[in-house]
Design a protein around this motif. Structure first.
Motif, PDB file in Angstrom:
ATOM      1  N   PHE A  21       0.830  -1.207   0.000  1.00  0.00           N
ATOM      2  CA  PHE A  21       0.000   0.000   0.000  1.00  0.00           C
ATOM      3  C   PHE A  21       0.867   1.261   0.000  1.00  0.00           C
ATOM      4  N   VAL A  22       2.025   1.204   0.658  1.00  0.00           N
ATOM      5  CA  VAL A  22       2.932   2.354   0.709  1.00  0.00           C
ATOM      6  C   VAL A  22       3.407   2.701  -0.695  1.00  0.00           C
ATOM      7  N   PHE A  23       3.804   1.687  -1.452  1.00  0.00           N
ATOM      8  CA  PHE A  23       4.261   1.920  -2.820  1.00  0.00           C
ATOM      9  C   PHE A  23       3.149   2.501  -3.678  1.00  0.00           C
ATOM     10  N   GLU A  24       1.952   1.956  -3.503  1.00  0.00           N
ATOM     11  CA  GLU A  24       0.819   2.424  -4.305  1.00  0.00           C
ATOM     12  C   GLU A  24       0.440   3.855  -3.941  1.00  0.00           C
ATOM     13  N   GLU A  25       0.385   4.145  -2.653  1.00  0.00           N
ATOM     14  CA  GLU A  25      -0.049   5.465  -2.207  1.00  0.00           C
ATOM     15  C   GLU A  25       0.966   6.553  -2.559  1.00  0.00           C
ATOM     16  N   LEU A  26       2.250   6.232  -2.492  1.00  0.00           N
ATOM     17  CA  LEU A  26       3.288   7.220  -2.802  1.00  0.00           C
ATOM     18  C   LEU A  26       3.711   7.197  -4.270  1.00  0.00           C
ATOM     19  N   SER A  27       3.078   6.353  -5.072  1.00  0.00           N
ATOM     20  CA  SER A  27       3.376   6.222  -6.504  1.00  0.00           C
ATOM     21  C   SER A  27       4.837   5.880  -6.743  1.00  0.00           C
ATOM     22  N   TYR A  40       1.128   8.518 -10.556  1.00  0.00           N
ATOM     23  CA  TYR A  40       1.071   9.804  -9.863  1.00  0.00           C
ATOM     24  C   TYR A  40       0.074  10.742 -10.541  1.00  0.00           C
ATOM     25  N   MET A  41       0.134  10.816 -11.859  1.00  0.00           N
ATOM     26  CA  MET A  41      -0.784  11.689 -12.585  1.00  0.00           C
ATOM     27  C   MET A  41      -2.230  11.198 -12.458  1.00  0.00           C
ATOM     28  N   LYS A  42      -2.407   9.886 -12.369  1.00  0.00           N
ATOM     29  CA  LYS A  42      -3.746   9.327 -12.166  1.00  0.00           C
ATOM     30  C   LYS A  42      -4.303   9.786 -10.819  1.00  0.00           C
ATOM     31  N   HIS A  43      -3.454   9.767  -9.773  1.00  0.00           N
ATOM     32  CA  HIS A  43      -3.892  10.238  -8.462  1.00  0.00           C
ATOM     33  C   HIS A  43      -4.231  11.720  -8.497  1.00  0.00           C
ATOM     34  N   ILE A  44      -3.413  12.513  -9.152  1.00  0.00           N
ATOM     35  CA  ILE A  44      -3.655  13.954  -9.247  1.00  0.00           C
ATOM     36  C   ILE A  44      -4.982  14.211  -9.966  1.00  0.00           C
ATOM     37  N   LEU A  45      -5.233  13.486 -11.051  1.00  0.00           N
ATOM     38  CA  LEU A  45      -6.477  13.651 -11.796  1.00  0.00           C
ATOM     39  C   LEU A  45      -7.687  13.274 -10.936  1.00  0.00           C
ATOM     40  N   TYR A  47      -7.944  13.439  -7.657  1.00  0.00           N
ATOM     41  CA  TYR A  47      -8.149  14.487  -6.657  1.00  0.00           C
ATOM     42  C   TYR A  47      -8.727  15.742  -7.294  1.00  0.00           C
ATOM     43  N   ALA A  48      -8.303  16.061  -8.504  1.00  0.00           N
ATOM     44  CA  ALA A  48      -8.828  17.241  -9.192  1.00  0.00           C
ATOM     45  C   ALA A  48     -10.316  17.061  -9.514  1.00  0.00           C
ATOM     46  N   VAL A  49     -10.703  15.878  -9.943  1.00  0.00           N
ATOM     47  CA  VAL A  49     -12.113  15.610 -10.250  1.00  0.00           C
ATOM     48  C   VAL A  49     -12.953  15.690  -8.972  1.00  0.00           C
ATOM     49  N   MET A  50     -12.454  15.107  -7.888  1.00  0.00           N
ATOM     50  CA  MET A  50     -13.198  15.163  -6.631  1.00  0.00           C
ATOM     51  C   MET A  50     -13.334  16.602  -6.148  1.00  0.00           C
ATOM     52  N   ALA A  51     -12.280  17.382  -6.258  1.00  0.00           N
ATOM     53  CA  ALA A  51     -12.337  18.789  -5.841  1.00  0.00           C
ATOM     54  C   ALA A  51     -13.317  19.565  -6.717  1.00  0.00           C
ATOM     55  N   GLY A  52     -13.325  19.284  -8.012  1.00  0.00           N
ATOM     56  CA  GLY A  52     -14.257  19.943  -8.916  1.00  0.00           C
ATOM     57  C   GLY A  52     -15.699  19.633  -8.583  1.00  0.00           C
ATOM     58  N   ILE A  53     -15.983  18.377  -8.297  1.00  0.00           N
ATOM     59  CA  ILE A  53     -17.344  17.980  -7.928  1.00  0.00           C
ATOM     60  C   ILE A  53     -17.752  18.652  -6.620  1.00  0.00           C
ATOM     61  N   PHE A  54     -16.841  18.668  -5.663  1.00  0.00           N
ATOM     62  CA  PHE A  54     -17.125  19.309  -4.376  1.00  0.00           C
ATOM     63  C   PHE A  54     -17.408  20.798  -4.558  1.00  0.00           C
ATOM     64  N   LEU A  55     -16.598  21.471  -5.347  1.00  0.00           N
ATOM     65  CA  LEU A  55     -16.814  22.901  -5.583  1.00  0.00           C
ATOM     66  C   LEU A  55     -18.128  23.157  -6.315  1.00  0.00           C
ATOM     67  N   PHE A  56     -18.465  22.294  -7.267  1.00  0.00           N
ATOM     68  CA  PHE A  56     -19.726  22.433  -7.991  1.00  0.00           C
ATOM     69  C   PHE A  56     -20.919  22.293  -7.052  1.00  0.00           C
ATOM     70  N   VAL A  57     -20.863  21.290  -6.178  1.00  0.00           N
ATOM     71  CA  VAL A  57     -21.961  21.083  -5.223  1.00  0.00           C
ATOM     72  C   VAL A  57     -22.061  22.281  -4.278  1.00  0.00           C
TER      73      VAL A  57
END
Length: 68
Positions: A21-27, A40-45, A47-57
């Motif tokens: 899990f450490v390897f996966e979480e830290l990419s 890493y870019m998949k994780h960033i994307l 988080y960006a989608v979740m933040a966008g949905i949260f801001l929209f709501v």
């Protein structure tokens, strides 16, 4: 920097097992101890989608409250 720390733990303390899990979480690639940019870019994307949905709501709630 985190990858080198994990590599040092694996090298100097082989008796300690590092959870996958450490390897996966830290990419970090578990065999090369390098940053896995694709993961890493998949994780960033994600988080960006979740933040966008949260801001929209939040925006929709704010507009609903102000309108009434």
């Amino acid at each position: 920097m985190r990858a080198k720390f994990i590599e040092g733990i694996a090298y100097f303390r082989p008796d300690l097992k590092i959870d996958p899990f450490v390897f996966e979480e830290l990419s970090i690639h578990p065999e090369k101890f390098t940053l896995d940019v694709k993961r890493y870019m998949k994780h960033i994307l994600q988080y960006a989608v979740m933040a966008g949905i949260f801001l929209f709501v939040c925006l929709m709630l704010m507009l609903a409250i102000v309108k009434t």
